[in-house]
Design a protein around this motif. Structure first.
Motif, PDB file in Angstrom:
ATOM      1  N   PRO A  83       0.811  -1.216   0.000  1.00 44.16           N
ATOM      2  CA  PRO A  83       0.000   0.000   0.000  1.00 44.16           C
ATOM      3  C   PRO A  83       0.849   1.272   0.000  1.00 44.16           C
ATOM      4  O   PRO A  83       0.461   2.284  -0.599  1.00 44.16           O
ATOM      5  N   VAL A  84       2.017   1.211   0.634  1.00 41.62           N
ATOM      6  CA  VAL A  84       2.902   2.386   0.666  1.00 41.62           C
ATOM      7  C   VAL A  84       3.496   2.633  -0.718  1.00 41.62           C
ATOM      8  O   VAL A  84       3.525   3.767  -1.215  1.00 41.62           O
ATOM      9  N   ILE A  85       3.974   1.557  -1.366  1.00 41.19           N
ATOM     10  CA  ILE A  85       4.509   1.707  -2.720  1.00 41.19           C
ATOM     11  C   ILE A  85       3.424   2.208  -3.667  1.00 41.19           C
ATOM     12  O   ILE A  85       3.674   3.056  -4.536  1.00 41.19           O
ATOM     13  N   ALA A  86       2.198   1.697  -3.502  1.00 44.32           N
ATOM     14  CA  ALA A  86       1.089   2.127  -4.355  1.00 44.32           C
ATOM     15  C   ALA A  86       0.840   3.623  -4.209  1.00 44.32           C
ATOM     16  O   ALA A  86       0.632   4.333  -5.209  1.00 44.32           O
ATOM     17  N   LEU A  87       0.884   4.117  -2.984  1.00 38.41           N
ATOM     18  CA  LEU A  87       0.690   5.561  -2.756  1.00 38.41           C
ATOM     19  C   LEU A  87       1.810   6.372  -3.398  1.00 38.41           C
ATOM     20  O   LEU A  87       1.565   7.386  -4.067  1.00 38.41           O
ATOM     21  N   LEU A  88       3.051   5.920  -3.194  1.00 37.22           N
ATOM     22  CA  LEU A  88       4.206   6.674  -3.685  1.00 37.22           C
ATOM     23  C   LEU A  88       4.300   6.652  -5.212  1.00 37.22           C
ATOM     24  O   LEU A  88       4.526   7.691  -5.850  1.00 37.22           O
ATOM     25  N   GLU A  89       4.129   5.462  -5.799  1.00 36.50           N
ATOM     26  CA  GLU A  89       4.205   5.386  -7.264  1.00 36.50           C
ATOM     27  C   GLU A  89       2.979   6.039  -7.899  1.00 36.50           C
ATOM     28  O   GLU A  89       3.053   6.558  -9.012  1.00 36.50           O
ATOM     29  N   GLY A  90       1.854   6.011  -7.177  1.00 35.15           N
ATOM     30  CA  GLY A  90       0.686   6.737  -7.661  1.00 35.15           C
ATOM     31  C   GLY A  90       0.976   8.221  -7.771  1.00 35.15           C
ATOM     32  O   GLY A  90       0.618   8.872  -8.761  1.00 35.15           O
ATOM     33  N   ARG A  91       1.668   8.745  -6.766  1.00 36.85           N
ATOM     34  CA  ARG A  91       2.042  10.165  -6.800  1.00 36.85           C
ATOM     35  C   ARG A  91       3.018  10.442  -7.936  1.00 36.85           C
ATOM     36  O   ARG A  91       2.936  11.494  -8.593  1.00 36.85           O
ATOM     37  N   CYS A  92       3.915   9.504  -8.196  1.00 30.43           N
ATOM     38  CA  CYS A  92       4.843   9.669  -9.319  1.00 30.43           C
ATOM     39  C   CYS A  92       4.080   9.762 -10.639  1.00 30.43           C
ATOM     40  O   CYS A  92       4.395  10.587 -11.496  1.00 30.43           O
ATOM     41  N   ALA A  93       3.077   8.896 -10.805  1.00 28.15           N
ATOM     42  CA  ALA A  93       2.283   8.922 -12.034  1.00 28.15           C
ATOM     43  C   ALA A  93       1.532  10.252 -12.159  1.00 28.15           C
ATOM     44  O   ALA A  93       1.421  10.811 -13.259  1.00 28.15           O
ATOM     45  N   HIS A  94       1.035  10.759 -11.038  1.00 30.30           N
ATOM     46  CA  HIS A  94       0.358  12.067 -11.014  1.00 30.30           C
ATOM     47  C   HIS A  94       1.288  13.159 -11.542  1.00 30.30           C
ATOM     48  O   HIS A  94       0.919  13.941 -12.430  1.00 30.30           O
ATOM     49  N   GLU A  95       2.508  13.204 -10.993  1.00 28.43           N
ATOM     50  CA  GLU A  95       3.477  14.229 -11.388  1.00 28.43           C
ATOM     51  C   GLU A  95       3.942  14.019 -12.827  1.00 28.43           C
ATOM     52  O   GLU A  95       4.151  14.991 -13.566  1.00 28.43           O
ATOM     53  N   ALA A  96       4.110  12.759 -13.219  1.00 26.53           N
ATOM     54  CA  ALA A  96       4.563  12.467 -14.587  1.00 26.53           C
ATOM     55  C   ALA A  96       3.547  12.965 -15.609  1.00 26.53           C
ATOM     56  O   ALA A  96       3.921  13.474 -16.674  1.00 26.53           O
ATOM     57  N   ALA A  97       2.262  12.830 -15.300  1.00 32.07           N
ATOM     58  CA  ALA A  97       1.222  13.300 -16.224  1.00 32.07           C
ATOM     59  C   ALA A  97       1.308  14.812 -16.432  1.00 32.07           C
ATOM     60  O   ALA A  97       0.986  15.322 -17.512  1.00 32.07           O
ATOM     61  N   LEU A  98       1.766  15.511 -15.415  1.00 35.63           N
ATOM     62  CA  LEU A  98       1.888  16.971 -15.509  1.00 35.63           C
ATOM     63  C   LEU A  98       3.170  17.404 -16.207  1.00 35.63           C
ATOM     64  O   LEU A  98       3.208  18.455 -16.849  1.00 35.63           O
ATOM     65  N   HIS A  99       4.213  16.603 -16.095  1.00 35.29           N
ATOM     66  CA  HIS A  99       5.539  17.026 -16.551  1.00 35.29           C
ATOM     67  C   HIS A  99       5.997  16.397 -17.863  1.00 35.29           C
ATOM     68  O   HIS A  99       6.917  16.905 -18.502  1.00 35.29           O
ATOM     69  N   ALA A 100       5.394  15.278 -18.279  1.00 36.62           N
ATOM     70  CA  ALA A 100       5.895  14.542 -19.451  1.00 36.62           C
ATOM     71  C   ALA A 100       5.781  15.362 -20.733  1.00 36.62           C
ATOM     72  O   ALA A 100       4.735  15.951 -21.015  1.00 36.62           O
ATOM     73  N   SER A 101       6.855  15.392 -21.502  1.00 38.74           N
ATOM     74  CA  SER A 101       6.841  16.056 -22.800  1.00 38.74           C
ATOM     75  C   SER A 101       6.342  15.083 -23.859  1.00 38.74           C
ATOM     76  O   SER A 101       6.181  13.883 -23.601  1.00 38.74           O
ATOM     77  N   ASP A 102       6.128  15.586 -25.071  1.00 39.28           N
ATOM     78  CA  ASP A 102       5.726  14.706 -26.167  1.00 39.28           C
ATOM     79  C   ASP A 102       6.794  13.642 -26.433  1.00 39.28           C
ATOM     80  O   ASP A 102       6.470  12.484 -26.715  1.00 39.28           O
ATOM     81  N   ALA A 103       8.065  14.053 -26.305  1.00 34.00           N
ATOM     82  CA  ALA A 103       9.164  13.099 -26.516  1.00 34.00           C
ATOM     83  C   ALA A 103       9.159  12.021 -25.433  1.00 34.00           C
ATOM     84  O   ALA A 103       9.417  10.847 -25.711  1.00 34.00           O
ATOM     85  N   ASP A 104       8.848  12.423 -24.200  1.00 37.20           N
ATOM     86  CA  ASP A 104       8.766  11.455 -23.102  1.00 37.20           C
ATOM     87  C   ASP A 104       7.656  10.438 -23.369  1.00 37.20           C
ATOM     88  O   ASP A 104       7.825   9.232 -23.158  1.00 37.20           O
ATOM     89  N   LEU A 105       6.535  10.932 -23.831  1.00 37.25           N
ATOM     90  CA  LEU A 105       5.400  10.041 -24.101  1.00 37.25           C
ATOM     91  C   LEU A 105       5.698   9.103 -25.269  1.00 37.25           C
ATOM     92  O   LEU A 105       5.269   7.942 -25.265  1.00 37.25           O
TER      93      LEU A 105
END
Length: 221
Positions: A83-105
């Motif tokens: 559950p802790v990893i799920a919370l932390l990696e969930g937050r990473c996915a949240h931030e990645a959605a905001l920061h990812a460039s077209d090249a990253d995607l």
């Protein structure tokens, strides 16, 4: 001189870590300092410093007057960690959605294409490798070194358990669908959706492991 010593004990820690992950040093095994020093052709000082590092990581436990042992991961440990990893990696996915460039995607698209091919061919080892790359890429895109550090430490504990959740019936296909849901949210720049999808993905990993353990226990009974 201190730099040389630090470099040596880091190298020793890395070698022992790999031996633990490979199963050469099995869970519960006593780590005989005299024997390990002789095998690795080092003095006991860098070995002891390396063992302190591995103890801090949770891979080794120290028992007063007995010495060091390779740690054993219990079902309760996994119930608490996932559950802790799920919370932390969930937050990473949240931030990645905001920061990812077209090249990253685009780079993520290529990884997901490979993931799909391995799933279709049921190449589980290769699937695990690309799966790891995808998780690492999303963590990197979050751009938060503290999140990355804590996730990395927890992943070492999970890796110690030598888990094979993709061998659970239907899990490979389910895992791929979960990954594609995360990626769809990332492409849509849907931070909340990406976070929920990633948390779901990791929560279901623990469920699959629990189911696999139960079915294995039933077969052996």
């Amino acid at each position: 001189m201190r730099v040389i010593q630090n470099s040596l004990h880091d190298e020793v820690a890395a070698q022992l870590r790999e031996r633990i992950f490979a199963g050469e040093l099995s869970p519960g095994a006593f780590l005989d300092e005299v024997a390990l020093s002789a095998q690795m052709k080092i003095s006991r000082t860098p070995l002891r410093e390396a063992l302190k590092v591995l103890t801090a990581e949770g891979l080794v436990r120290h028992e007063p007057r007995r010495g060091c042992f390779v740690n054993q991961v219990t079902a309760q440990d996994l119930d608490e960690i996932f559950p802790v990893i799920a919370l932390l990696e969930g937050r990473c996915a949240h931030e990645a959605a905001l920061h990812a460039s077209d090249a990253d995607l685009l780079a993520l698209q290529l990884l997901h294409d490979k993931l799909g091919r391995h799933a279709k061919a049921r190449r589980i080892n290769e699937y695990y490798a690309v799966n790891f790359e995808i998780h690492e890429a999303i963590i990197a895109l979050a751009g938060n070194r503290w999140l990355a550090q804590v996730i990395g430490d927890l992943r070492k504990i999970v890796k110690l358990a030598r888990l094979q959740q993709l061998h659970a019936p239907g899990r490979l296909e389910q895992s791929l669908a979960e990954h594609m849901a995360v990626f769809a949210a990332l492409k849509a720049r849907d931070a909340e959706g990406a976070e929920v999808a990633m948390r779901t993905h990791l929560t279901r990993q623990r469920t699959a492991l629990r189911d696999l353990a139960s079915s294995t226990k039933s077969r052996l009974a």
